[in-house]
Design an enzyme around this catalytic site. Structure first.
Site, PDB file in Angstrom:
ATOM      1  N   HIS A 178       0.862  -1.183   0.000  1.00 19.43           N
ATOM      2  CA  HIS A 178       0.000   0.000   0.000  1.00 19.43           C
ATOM      3  C   HIS A 178       0.896   1.230   0.000  1.00 19.43           C
ATOM      4  O   HIS A 178       1.741   1.398   0.882  1.00 19.43           O
ATOM      5  CB  HIS A 178      -0.921   0.033   1.220  1.00 19.43           C
ATOM      6  N   CYS A 179       0.731   2.082  -1.002  1.00 16.88           N
ATOM      7  CA  CYS A 179       1.585   3.269  -1.153  1.00 16.88           C
ATOM      8  C   CYS A 179       0.831   4.509  -0.702  1.00 16.88           C
ATOM      9  O   CYS A 179      -0.198   4.869  -1.290  1.00 16.88           O
ATOM     10  CB  CYS A 179       2.019   3.414  -2.619  1.00 16.88           C
TER      11      CYS A 179
END
Length: 343
Positions: A178-179
């Site tokens: 997850h960025c």
């Protein structure tokens, strides 16, 4: 001189810190350091301030929000504003090629397109509609990804290489990470967008660093600064050296030199992360698999029932099928089209 030493020391500390985190991220040392640091901080900082910090950190890193997107765009806008306001104009006066100067803007346009796609595209959300088709895509290795696993939050069976993202509250096919910078998960269906976004961001930072460096060198050569002399603290006449020259340029053109230092540091950080991402793509691994790999999983996975005397099973990458096949899987994910149609 003092500023230059401090600035270089700052760059060295940042780079060493990033390298140390990368080395320790697959070991227990990092967790121990974090716990020890947290205990020390808890003895110094008041409880009310600790609660406030925890709320802020939880909001920033454990909930979907646009804070880092706005910060990303703000930093990018400030760098390009400085480049346009000063570097571009000075370079034109010195006779630089216009194509050379416009390259960062071309990279910016491409970068923003793929940044937007990384933010808004579906990373590969697993639903009841596409669950069956995604279960057929990858083979279960029975170590990291055993068969017949179910996500009770999403109420779906978990395909191999998938993971439930707590931030987005969904299961993602071929989950990478997850960025926070794109406020989205990176999975099977948007990994190609993220890779090109990262590539163009690195290239734009490196291009601006090169243009700014060439401009400063050309300025020194044209003005014959390297031939000048100065009187040191002892009253002796000294020829200008590189350290004095950098300090002089910072005092004369502080914004340009500061921007150059920022984009150089950014180029190294992004370049290192880009190389890591390309390595994962070339070997058909995800960040999640790389981080969880190299462990004996039968003793750690509570969902896999094995006899006490069973040999520890070490995870091995069974999904790599050669460089071009692995890259093709990134840019042309096999299950994307059929699964999207089912949605």
């Amino acid at each position: 001189m003092d500023f230059l030493v401090l600035f270089l020391f700052y760059l060295a500390v940042v780079l060493m810190g990033v390298v140390t985190i990368c080395i320790c991220s697959k070991t227990h040392y990092l967790r121990g350091l974090v716990r020890g640091g947290a205990q020390v901080i808890s003895c110094i900082i008041p409880e009310c301030l600790q609660r406030a910090m925890r709320k802020v950190l939880h909001y920033l890193f454990h909930t979907r929000n646009h804070t880092f997107i706005m910060l990303h765009l703000l930093l990018q806008g400030m760098v390009y504003a400085e480049y346009t306001w000063e570097v571009f104009g000075y370079c034109q006066e010195l006779g630089f090629s216009l194509h050379y100067l416009l390259l960062p803007y071309l990279l910016l346009v491409i970068n923003l397109v793929f940044f937007t796609l990384s933010c808004v595209s579906n990373p590969g959300t697993i639903t009841k509609a596409n669950e069956f088709s995604l279960l057929q895509v990858y083979e279960f290795d029975e170590v990291m990804f055993p068969k017949n696993m179910k996500c009770f939050t999403c109420n779906v069976r978990k395909p191999a290489r998938s993971k439930h993202c707590r931030v987005c509250n969904r299961c993602v096919h071929r989950f990478d990470h997850h960025c926070v910078w794109v406020n989205n998960c990176i999975g099977a269906w948007n990994a190609r967008y993220f890779l090109i976004y990262l590539l163009t961001l690195t290239a734009s930072a490196a291009t601006m660093a090169v243009v700014s460096t060439v401009f400063l060198v050309q300025l020194v050569v044209v003005s014959d600064l390297y031939l000048e002399t100065y009187v040191d603290d002892l009253g002796h006449l000294q020829v200008i050296d590189i350290v004095f020259l950098i300090q002089y340029l910072f005092l004369t053109l502080p914004r340009i030199v500061f921007m150059l230092g920022f984009v150089v540091m950014l180029s190294f950080l992004l370049g290192g992360y880009l190389c890591f991402t390309l390595y994962l793509a070339a070997t058909n691994q995800t960040t999640n698999e790389w981080y969880r790999g190299d462990r004996a999983w039968c003793h750690h996975c509570p969902h896999v029932a094995r006899p006490p005397s069973a040999e520890p099973q070490v995870y091995r990458n069974i999904h790599s099928h050669g460089l071009w096949s692995n890259l093709g899987e990134i840019f042309l994910p096999a299950a994307a089209h059929c699964a999207e149609k089912m949605n």
